[in-house]
Write a protein that holds these residues in place. Structure first.
Motif, PDB file in Angstrom:
ATOM      1  N   ASN A 124       0.868  -1.106   0.125  1.00 30.82           N
ATOM      2  CA  ASN A 124       0.086   0.206   0.128  1.00 30.82           C
ATOM      3  C   ASN A 124       0.761   1.308  -0.040  1.00 30.82           C
ATOM      4  OD1 ASN A 124      -2.360  -1.528   0.207  1.00 30.82           O
ATOM      5  ND2 ASN A 124      -2.095  -1.746   2.397  1.00 30.82           N
ATOM      6  N   ASN A 125       2.227   1.232   0.073  1.00 30.12           N
ATOM      7  CA  ASN A 125       3.022   2.298   0.136  1.00 30.12           C
ATOM      8  C   ASN A 125       3.696   2.567  -1.295  1.00 30.12           C
ATOM      9  OD1 ASN A 125       4.927   4.079   0.717  1.00 30.12           O
ATOM     10  ND2 ASN A 125       5.236   3.307   2.626  1.00 30.12           N
ATOM     11  N   LYS A 126       3.330   3.683  -1.927  1.00 27.77           N
ATOM     12  CA  LYS A 126       3.972   4.101  -3.439  1.00 27.77           C
ATOM     13  C   LYS A 126       5.364   4.412  -3.325  1.00 27.77           C
ATOM     14  CE  LYS A 126       0.093   2.934  -5.226  1.00 27.77           C
ATOM     15  NZ  LYS A 126      -0.044   1.612  -5.727  1.00 27.77           N
ATOM     16  N   PHE A 127       6.025   4.716  -2.113  1.00 30.32           N
ATOM     17  CA  PHE A 127       7.449   4.782  -2.117  1.00 30.32           C
ATOM     18  C   PHE A 127       8.190   3.808  -2.447  1.00 30.32           C
ATOM     19  CE2 PHE A 127      11.185   4.476   0.392  1.00 30.32           C
ATOM     20  CZ  PHE A 127      11.744   5.804   0.213  1.00 30.32           C
ATOM     21  N   PHE A 128       7.727   2.642  -2.094  1.00 30.30           N
ATOM     22  CA  PHE A 128       8.525   1.825  -2.632  1.00 30.30           C
ATOM     23  C   PHE A 128       8.507   1.411  -4.301  1.00 30.30           C
ATOM     24  CE2 PHE A 128       7.462   0.304   1.607  1.00 30.30           C
ATOM     25  CZ  PHE A 128       8.748  -0.082   2.109  1.00 30.30           C
ATOM     26  N   LEU A 129       7.355   1.731  -4.595  1.00 30.69           N
ATOM     27  CA  LEU A 129       7.351   1.879  -6.271  1.00 30.69           C
ATOM     28  C   LEU A 129       8.143   2.966  -6.926  1.00 30.69           C
ATOM     29  CD1 LEU A 129       6.004   0.700  -8.847  1.00 30.69           C
ATOM     30  CD2 LEU A 129       3.978   1.860  -8.568  1.00 30.69           C
ATOM     31  N   LEU A 130       8.118   4.083  -6.233  1.00 32.19           N
ATOM     32  CA  LEU A 130       9.015   5.022  -6.677  1.00 32.19           C
ATOM     33  C   LEU A 130      10.453   4.712  -6.751  1.00 32.19           C
ATOM     34  CD1 LEU A 130       9.434   8.112  -7.576  1.00 32.19           C
ATOM     35  CD2 LEU A 130       9.293   8.841  -5.158  1.00 32.19           C
ATOM     36  N   ALA A 131      10.913   4.056  -5.623  1.00 34.47           N
ATOM     37  CA  ALA A 131      12.332   3.743  -5.487  1.00 34.47           C
ATOM     38  C   ALA A 131      12.580   2.687  -6.668  1.00 34.47           C
ATOM     39  CB  ALA A 131      12.391   2.868  -4.102  1.00 34.47           C
ATOM     40  N   GLU A 132      11.801   2.034  -7.000  1.00 34.60           N
ATOM     41  CA  GLU A 132      11.913   0.931  -8.007  1.00 34.60           C
ATOM     42  C   GLU A 132      12.301   1.732  -9.405  1.00 34.60           C
ATOM     43  OE1 GLU A 132      12.730  -2.193  -8.102  1.00 34.60           O
ATOM     44  OE2 GLU A 132      12.067  -2.612  -5.844  1.00 34.60           O
ATOM     45  N   ILE A 133      11.329   2.765  -9.685  1.00 35.11           N
ATOM     46  CA  ILE A 133      11.473   3.677 -10.776  1.00 35.11           C
ATOM     47  C   ILE A 133      12.869   4.297 -10.786  1.00 35.11           C
ATOM     48  CG2 ILE A 133      10.363   5.554 -11.964  1.00 35.11           C
ATOM     49  CD1 ILE A 133       7.809   4.589 -11.106  1.00 35.11           C
ATOM     50  N   ILE A 134      13.163   4.847  -9.720  1.00 35.13           N
ATOM     51  CA  ILE A 134      14.400   5.498  -9.447  1.00 35.13           C
ATOM     52  C   ILE A 134      15.733   4.502  -9.826  1.00 35.13           C
ATOM     53  CG2 ILE A 134      16.048   6.462  -7.895  1.00 35.13           C
ATOM     54  CD1 ILE A 134      13.701   7.788  -6.415  1.00 35.13           C
ATOM     55  N   PHE A 135      15.568   3.558  -9.239  1.00 38.74           N
ATOM     56  CA  PHE A 135      16.539   2.534  -9.754  1.00 38.74           C
ATOM     57  C   PHE A 135      16.702   2.155 -10.973  1.00 38.74           C
ATOM     58  CE2 PHE A 135      17.146   1.788  -5.013  1.00 38.74           C
ATOM     59  CZ  PHE A 135      18.407   1.644  -4.859  1.00 38.74           C
ATOM     60  N   PHE A 136      15.557   2.027 -11.691  1.00 39.59           N
ATOM     61  CA  PHE A 136      15.451   1.679 -12.875  1.00 39.59           C
ATOM     62  C   PHE A 136      16.246   2.714 -13.945  1.00 39.59           C
ATOM     63  CE2 PHE A 136      13.336   2.515 -17.294  1.00 39.59           C
ATOM     64  CZ  PHE A 136      13.778   1.265 -17.879  1.00 39.59           C
ATOM     65  N   PHE A 137      16.247   3.961 -13.496  1.00 43.03           N
ATOM     66  CA  PHE A 137      16.811   4.967 -14.199  1.00 43.03           C
ATOM     67  C   PHE A 137      18.298   4.914 -13.726  1.00 43.03           C
ATOM     68  CE2 PHE A 137      12.566   6.631 -14.944  1.00 43.03           C
ATOM     69  CZ  PHE A 137      12.642   6.936 -16.318  1.00 43.03           C
ATOM     70  N   VAL A 138      18.652   4.775 -12.843  1.00 49.65           N
ATOM     71  CA  VAL A 138      20.155   4.251 -12.382  1.00 49.65           C
ATOM     72  C   VAL A 138      20.656   3.325 -12.940  1.00 49.65           C
ATOM     73  CG1 VAL A 138      21.679   3.712 -10.358  1.00 49.65           C
ATOM     74  CG2 VAL A 138      19.651   5.368 -10.073  1.00 49.65           C
ATOM     75  N   GLY A 139      19.876   2.165 -13.399  1.00 51.00           N
ATOM     76  CA  GLY A 139      20.394   1.068 -14.145  1.00 51.00           C
ATOM     77  C   GLY A 139      20.553   1.456 -15.810  1.00 51.00           C
ATOM     78  N   LEU A 140      19.716   2.444 -16.282  1.00 52.71           N
ATOM     79  CA  LEU A 140      19.968   3.049 -17.546  1.00 52.71           C
ATOM     80  C   LEU A 140      21.079   3.860 -17.677  1.00 52.71           C
ATOM     81  CD1 LEU A 140      16.421   3.967 -18.565  1.00 52.71           C
ATOM     82  CD2 LEU A 140      17.638   1.761 -19.240  1.00 52.71           C
ATOM     83  N   TYR A 141      21.363   4.800 -16.649  1.00 55.82           N
ATOM     84  CA  TYR A 141      22.533   5.449 -16.449  1.00 55.82           C
ATOM     85  C   TYR A 141      23.856   4.787 -16.517  1.00 55.82           C
ATOM     86  CZ  TYR A 141      25.393   9.192 -14.903  1.00 55.82           C
ATOM     87  OH  TYR A 141      26.455  10.272 -14.439  1.00 55.82           O
ATOM     88  N   LEU A 142      23.876   3.487 -15.694  1.00 57.17           N
ATOM     89  CA  LEU A 142      25.009   2.753 -15.838  1.00 57.17           C
ATOM     90  C   LEU A 142      25.349   1.912 -17.256  1.00 57.17           C
ATOM     91  CD1 LEU A 142      24.901   1.303 -11.987  1.00 57.17           C
ATOM     92  CD2 LEU A 142      26.455   2.975 -12.960  1.00 57.17           C
ATOM     93  N   ILE A 143      23.978   1.551 -17.660  1.00 53.74           N
ATOM     94  CA  ILE A 143      24.127   1.008 -18.992  1.00 53.74           C
ATOM     95  C   ILE A 143      24.931   1.958 -20.068  1.00 53.74           C
ATOM     96  CG2 ILE A 143      22.831   0.306 -21.130  1.00 53.74           C
ATOM     97  CD1 ILE A 143      21.055  -1.391 -19.300  1.00 53.74           C
ATOM     98  N   TYR A 144      24.355   3.232 -20.008  1.00 55.26           N
ATOM     99  CA  TYR A 144      25.068   4.261 -20.754  1.00 55.26           C
ATOM    100  C   TYR A 144      26.507   4.114 -20.549  1.00 55.26           C
ATOM    101  CZ  TYR A 144      26.474   8.744 -22.503  1.00 55.26           C
ATOM    102  OH  TYR A 144      27.092   9.623 -23.343  1.00 55.26           O
ATOM    103  N   TYR A 145      27.214   4.115 -19.152  1.00 52.32           N
ATOM    104  CA  TYR A 145      28.566   4.336 -19.154  1.00 52.32           C
ATOM    105  C   TYR A 145      29.096   3.005 -19.302  1.00 52.32           C
ATOM    106  CZ  TYR A 145      28.431   9.243 -17.919  1.00 52.32           C
ATOM    107  OH  TYR A 145      28.668  10.595 -17.817  1.00 52.32           O
TER     108      TYR A 145
END
Length: 128
Positions: free
Chosen positions: A102-123
């Protein structure tokens, strides 16, 4: 191959693939974690797994520089602390898991980690 580039590729791919699957199937993953929380042995096992992975990352890549490599170092330390937390405070982990549905903070954290993953893929794959 430079260790930073290798880790950027591995961690970037792992984060991107795992988080997108969790985002797409968030409720199912939350239910699975809720079932896992019923067995403290699985909390300890995941804690020791995170602990060894965190130790490996911290020992092999502890670079406190102000560029993209800092993200790998921070992920290593976060993984190490996650393992320690799960081993020493399994009851708190179980409570957090029960709040996940019931806490959307956890979903937001997943979205942030997704973009961190994309950032690392880029580098790891493009900028290297």
């Amino acid at each position: 191959m430079d260790a930073s580039i290798f880790l950027a590729k591995v961690i970037g791919l792992f984060l991107s693939i795992s988080t997108i699957s969790i985002i797409i199937r968030y409720k199912q993953f939350a239910l699975i974690e809720k079932e896992v929380a019923k067995n403290p042995l699985l909390i300890y096992l995941s804690g020791f797994s995170a602990l060894i992975l965190g130790i490996l990352l911290v020992v092999s890549h502890n670079m406190w520089v102000l560029d993209w490599r800092l993200i790998i170092t921070i992920i290593g330390w976060m993984t190490l602390f996650k393992g320690i937390f799960r081993i020493f405070y399994p009851e708190t982990v179980i409570k957090l898991i029960s709040q996940k549905m019931n806490n959307k903070f956890f979903l937001l954290a997943e979205i942030i980690f997704f973009f961190v993953g994309l950032y690392l893929i880029y580098y790891g794959f493009i900028a290297s």
